[in-house]
Scaffold this motif. Structure first.
Motif, PDB file in Angstrom:
ATOM      1  N   UNK A 169       0.807  -1.223   0.000  1.00 29.63           N
ATOM      2  CA  UNK A 169       0.000   0.000   0.000  1.00 29.63           C
ATOM      3  C   UNK A 169       0.841   1.275   0.000  1.00 29.63           C
ATOM      4  N   UNK A 170       2.139   1.155   0.257  1.00 31.05           N
ATOM      5  CA  UNK A 170       3.003   2.339   0.271  1.00 31.05           C
ATOM      6  C   UNK A 170       3.135   2.919  -1.134  1.00 31.05           C
ATOM      7  N   UNK A 171       3.026   4.241  -1.236  1.00 30.23           N
ATOM      8  CA  UNK A 171       3.173   4.908  -2.526  1.00 30.23           C
ATOM      9  C   UNK A 171       4.289   5.949  -2.517  1.00 30.23           C
ATOM     10  N   UNK A 172       4.620   6.458  -1.352  1.00 30.66           N
ATOM     11  CA  UNK A 172       5.655   7.470  -1.227  1.00 30.66           C
ATOM     12  C   UNK A 172       7.030   6.809  -1.326  1.00 30.66           C
ATOM     13  N   UNK A 173       7.867   7.286  -2.255  1.00 31.40           N
ATOM     14  CA  UNK A 173       9.182   6.675  -2.474  1.00 31.40           C
ATOM     15  C   UNK A 173      10.041   6.655  -1.221  1.00 31.40           C
ATOM     16  N   UNK A 174       9.978   7.700  -0.418  1.00 33.39           N
ATOM     17  CA  UNK A 174      10.786   7.746   0.815  1.00 33.39           C
ATOM     18  C   UNK A 174      10.351   6.652   1.786  1.00 33.39           C
ATOM     19  N   UNK A 175       9.061   6.432   1.890  1.00 33.54           N
ATOM     20  CA  UNK A 175       8.559   5.365   2.767  1.00 33.54           C
ATOM     21  C   UNK A 175       8.967   3.995   2.226  1.00 33.54           C
ATOM     22  N   UNK A 176       8.883   3.824   0.920  1.00 32.50           N
ATOM     23  CA  UNK A 176       9.270   2.558   0.298  1.00 32.50           C
ATOM     24  C   UNK A 176      10.753   2.283   0.541  1.00 32.50           C
ATOM     25  N   UNK A 177      11.589   3.302   0.410  1.00 29.53           N
ATOM     26  CA  UNK A 177      13.040   3.142   0.646  1.00 29.53           C
ATOM     27  C   UNK A 177      13.322   2.652   2.067  1.00 29.53           C
ATOM     28  N   UNK A 178      12.535   3.102   3.026  1.00 28.78           N
ATOM     29  CA  UNK A 178      12.730   2.703   4.415  1.00 28.78           C
ATOM     30  C   UNK A 178      12.335   1.249   4.666  1.00 28.78           C
ATOM     31  N   UNK A 179      11.553   0.685   3.754  1.00 32.46           N
ATOM     32  CA  UNK A 179      10.968  -0.644   3.977  1.00 32.46           C
ATOM     33  C   UNK A 179      11.396  -1.684   2.943  1.00 32.46           C
ATOM     34  N   UNK A 180      12.470  -1.447   2.222  1.00 27.47           N
ATOM     35  CA  UNK A 180      12.874  -2.346   1.138  1.00 27.47           C
ATOM     36  C   UNK A 180      12.920  -3.800   1.596  1.00 27.47           C
ATOM     37  N   UNK A 181      13.494  -4.059   2.745  1.00 26.12           N
ATOM     38  CA  UNK A 181      13.655  -5.447   3.200  1.00 26.12           C
ATOM     39  C   UNK A 181      12.328  -6.118   3.559  1.00 26.12           C
ATOM     40  N   UNK A 182      11.251  -5.348   3.658  1.00 26.93           N
ATOM     41  CA  UNK A 182       9.957  -5.918   4.019  1.00 26.93           C
ATOM     42  C   UNK A 182       9.153  -6.395   2.810  1.00 26.93           C
ATOM     43  N   UNK A 183       9.610  -6.036   1.606  1.00 28.23           N
ATOM     44  CA  UNK A 183       8.922  -6.480   0.405  1.00 28.23           C
ATOM     45  C   UNK A 183       9.316  -7.914   0.078  1.00 28.23           C
ATOM     46  N   UNK A 184       8.365  -8.632  -0.493  1.00 33.65           N
ATOM     47  CA  UNK A 184       8.606 -10.005  -0.918  1.00 33.65           C
ATOM     48  C   UNK A 184       9.722 -10.037  -1.961  1.00 33.65           C
ATOM     49  N   UNK A 185      10.588 -11.010  -1.844  1.00 31.88           N
ATOM     50  CA  UNK A 185      11.696 -11.176  -2.779  1.00 31.88           C
ATOM     51  C   UNK A 185      11.200 -11.834  -4.071  1.00 31.88           C
ATOM     52  N   UNK A 186      11.673 -11.351  -5.217  1.00 35.59           N
ATOM     53  CA  UNK A 186      11.302 -11.927  -6.510  1.00 35.59           C
ATOM     54  C   UNK A 186      11.763 -13.372  -6.597  1.00 35.59           C
ATOM     55  N   UNK A 187      10.919 -14.231  -7.190  1.00 29.12           N
ATOM     56  CA  UNK A 187      11.258 -15.628  -7.401  1.00 29.12           C
ATOM     57  C   UNK A 187      10.873 -16.042  -8.814  1.00 29.12           C
ATOM     58  N   UNK A 188      11.689 -16.880  -9.412  1.00 29.37           N
ATOM     59  CA  UNK A 188      11.369 -17.447 -10.715  1.00 29.37           C
ATOM     60  C   UNK A 188      10.286 -18.500 -10.553  1.00 29.37           C
ATOM     61  N   UNK A 189       9.398 -18.603 -11.536  1.00 26.17           N
ATOM     62  CA  UNK A 189       8.348 -19.611 -11.512  1.00 26.17           C
ATOM     63  C   UNK A 189       7.114 -19.226 -10.716  1.00 26.17           C
ATOM     64  N   UNK A 190       6.997 -17.973 -10.344  1.00 26.73           N
ATOM     65  CA  UNK A 190       5.873 -17.504  -9.535  1.00 26.73           C
ATOM     66  C   UNK A 190       4.981 -16.591 -10.381  1.00 26.73           C
ATOM     67  N   UNK A 191       3.692 -16.616 -10.118  1.00 28.86           N
ATOM     68  CA  UNK A 191       2.757 -15.742 -10.821  1.00 28.86           C
ATOM     69  C   UNK A 191       2.772 -14.367 -10.155  1.00 28.86           C
TER      70      UNK A 191
END
Length: 86
Positions: free
Chosen positions: A26-48
């Protein structure tokens, strides 16, 4: 709890991680997103991935542009499928 710490079962920790991963979408502000990078799901091959899904890849956050099943040729950096956010 004598030490005051939170003790979670492995299942509870997994559920909490999924809740956090959903919340950071739900984060849209780039500064907030930068603070939370490690909380985002990691990209994986073979996933939808669906449009607008944000994921972590190589220390950056990308937003999915087109729904697809991921593969090495569709990894973040491929501008047909992904847009760099931060």
């Amino acid at each position: 709890m004598k030490d005051g710490g939170l003790r979670l079962t492995e299942e509870q920790a997994w559920i909490l991680r999924k809740v956090i991963e959903a919340a950071v979408q739900l984060l849209t502000n780039e500064e907030d997103i930068k603070k939370c990078v490690s909380l985002f799901e990691k990209w994986e091959s073979g996933k939808v991935y669906l449009s607008l899904k944000k994921i972590r890849y190589d220390g950056h956050i990308y937003k999915c542009l087109l729904p697809h099943t991921s593969a090495e040729d569709k990894a973040p950096g491929n501008k047909i499928y992904w847009q760099l956010v931060v």
